[in-house]
Design an enzyme around this catalytic site. Structure first.
Site, PDB file in Angstrom:
ATOM      1  N   GLU A 150      46.560  50.541  46.539  1.00 57.76           N
ATOM      2  CA  GLU A 150      45.105  50.458  46.394  1.00 57.76           C
ATOM      3  C   GLU A 150      44.438  51.801  46.662  1.00 57.76           C
ATOM      4  OE1 GLU A 150      43.251  48.249  45.121  1.00 57.76           O
ATOM      5  OE2 GLU A 150      44.776  46.718  44.858  1.00 57.76           O
ATOM      6  N   TYR A 165      35.913  47.786  49.633  1.00 60.03           N
ATOM      7  CA  TYR A 165      36.764  47.374  48.512  1.00 60.03           C
ATOM      8  C   TYR A 165      38.226  47.279  48.945  1.00 60.03           C
ATOM      9  CZ  TYR A 165      39.943  47.622  44.673  1.00 60.03           C
ATOM     10  OH  TYR A 165      41.004  47.369  43.856  1.00 60.03           O
ATOM     11  N   ASP A 172      36.436  45.969  41.656  1.00 60.67           N
ATOM     12  CA  ASP A 172      36.621  47.339  41.186  1.00 60.67           C
ATOM     13  C   ASP A 172      35.911  47.499  39.848  1.00 60.67           C
ATOM     14  OD1 ASP A 172      38.221  45.995  39.388  1.00 60.67           O
ATOM     15  OD2 ASP A 172      40.021  47.196  39.751  1.00 60.67           O
ATOM     16  N   CYS A 179      39.492  42.468  28.639  1.00 63.03           N
ATOM     17  CA  CYS A 179      38.051  42.772  28.664  1.00 63.03           C
ATOM     18  C   CYS A 179      37.868  44.272  28.878  1.00 63.03           C
ATOM     19  CB  CYS A 179      37.382  41.965  29.778  1.00 63.03           C
ATOM     20  SG  CYS A 179      35.584  41.896  29.668  1.00 63.03           S
ATOM     21  N   CYS A 223      38.221  39.633  22.768  1.00 62.75           N
ATOM     22  CA  CYS A 223      37.618  38.343  23.122  1.00 62.75           C
ATOM     23  C   CYS A 223      38.405  37.162  22.578  1.00 62.75           C
ATOM     24  CB  CYS A 223      36.180  38.290  22.611  1.00 62.75           C
ATOM     25  SG  CYS A 223      35.109  39.586  23.298  1.00 62.75           S
ATOM     26  N   CYS A 247      40.824  36.024  25.264  1.00 65.16           N
ATOM     27  CA  CYS A 247      40.305  35.987  26.630  1.00 65.16           C
ATOM     28  C   CYS A 247      40.166  34.539  27.096  1.00 65.16           C
ATOM     29  CB  CYS A 247      38.950  36.681  26.705  1.00 65.16           C
ATOM     30  SG  CYS A 247      38.197  36.599  28.359  1.00 65.16           S
ATOM     31  N   CYS A 279      31.592  33.254  28.149  1.00 61.21           N
ATOM     32  CA  CYS A 279      31.034  34.604  28.294  1.00 61.21           C
ATOM     33  C   CYS A 279      29.654  34.697  27.649  1.00 61.21           C
ATOM     34  CB  CYS A 279      31.993  35.621  27.669  1.00 61.21           C
ATOM     35  SG  CYS A 279      31.410  37.321  27.795  1.00 61.21           S
TER      36      CYS A 279
END
Length: 348
Positions: free
Chosen positions: A46, A129, A147, A199, A206, A209, A215
């Site tokens: 991370e 975060y 993020d 995305c 899409c 997805c 969405c």
């Protein structure tokens, strides 16, 4: 809009089939079988991934784990070696905090990372975060991990048109509302994978997805335009000089102050382009051998590179024997200057 529970369930089902394979990740199948992530690997990945892509980080991660397989090993490492391995990842303050954090975990926590988000926030270099990511991924706490990928997904899912960074609080609130109590670690990685692979910033896929039906940006036909971002100011250009002095094979090296740009790292004396330095570090017949260019987070940089044999004692820095000098320990901009000088036939 569907309920948060149904959206999370759909995303987790997608993740079970499409999770990316990463050296620091426990797959959803292995996790379901009882394998737990190593908090050290989660934390290290991370920190490396901040402002950097998975593709760029993978080789660095492998090298770090090979040299320092546990937090105890990293805590005992020499600063210069860690800084050298970090070179190229940028944001050197992260590398300094990496060492501070590892040493704090060893000295104050017996080599074990705190299990709560609040406890993780007490460690050097761990902000909201990273604390959320470790708490969720390593310990399965329902912490919202937000993020850049998640911001993009959430802004499109809920049609948030306020530009970033002003929209961050709203996007974090919406992301928290979606985070499930069941499998929050897998969910955190799932939504990041969704943003990274489906995305995407341009031409989002899409059609594949799992959230396309829900969405709001897709329904409005503006999914590719989100998230909106406030215009960034142009980066200023700085200029400066580096002096690469040598004598009988020894190289003039200056240890930089712990704070500031490239803090704590070895480098060649400079003339103040970074807030440090001053005039030439010795009286010598300095020769201009060209320039190197580098871009930092907030500015572009052009440096003239000067070389000379130093006869008298330098006013700054220390002459390091060639066998003790490791170019790999230099930050990237210094390594560029070294590579330029090394191309000269008479340079040691």
């Amino acid at each position: 809009m569907q309920t948060a529970e149904s959206l999370a369930a759909q995303l987790l089902s997608w993740y079970d089939r499409h999770a990316r394979i990463m050296p620091w990740r426990v797959s959803p199948r292995d996790r379901a079988a009882g394998q737990r992530p190593d908090p050290y690997r989660v934390w290290l990945s991370e920190v490396m991934l901040q402002q950097t892509t998975v593709a760029a980080v993978t080789d660095y991660f492998h090298r770090f784990i090979s040299r320092w397989p546990t937090v105890h090993d990293l805590a005992a490492a020499e600063d210069a070696q860690v800084m050298g391995e970090w070179a190229g990842l940028g944001y050197y303050a992260r590398a300094r905090n990496l060492l501070k954090c590892a040493r704090a975990v060893v000295t104050s926590h017996g080599g074990r990372f705190p299990t709560s988000r609040e406890g993780l926030l007490t460690l050097p270099g761990i902000g909201p975060y990273t604390a959320s990511a470790i708490a969720a991924i390593a310990y399965d706490h329902p912490a919202a991990v937000v993020d850049g990928n998640v911001e993009r997904v959430i802004s499109r899912l809920y049609l948030v048109e306020k530009p970033l960074p002003a929209a961050k609080p709203k996007l974090t609130e919406l992301a928290a509302g979606l985070t499930p109590a069941s499998r929050p670690g897998d969910y955190a990685q799932a939504i990041m994978d969704l943003g990274a692979t489906v995305c995407t910033p341009r031409a989002p896929a899409c059609g594949i997805c799992p959230w396309s039906h829900a969405c709001e940006a897709r329904a409005a036909g503006i999914q590719a335009a989100l998230p909106r971002k406030a215009p960034k100011p142009d980066k200023p250009l700085r200029r400066g000089t580096l002096w690469l002095g040598h004598r009988d094979g020894a190289i003039l090296i200056e240890r930089r102050p712990d704070r500031g740009l490239l803090g704590g790292m070895a480098g060649f004396p400079g003339d103040g382009w970074d807030g440090q330095g001053g005039p030439a570090p010795a009286d010598a017949d300095w020769q201009d051998i060209g320039e190197v260019r580098h871009t930092f987070t907030h500015f572009h940089l052009i440096l003239r590179v000067m070389t000379a044999r130093i006869e008298g004692p330098p006013t700054r820095g220390e002459l390091i024997p060639r066998h003790s000098f490791r170019p790999a320990d230099l930050p990237t901009v210094m390594r560029k200057a070294w590579d330029l000088a090394r191309a000269l036939p008479d340079f040691p």
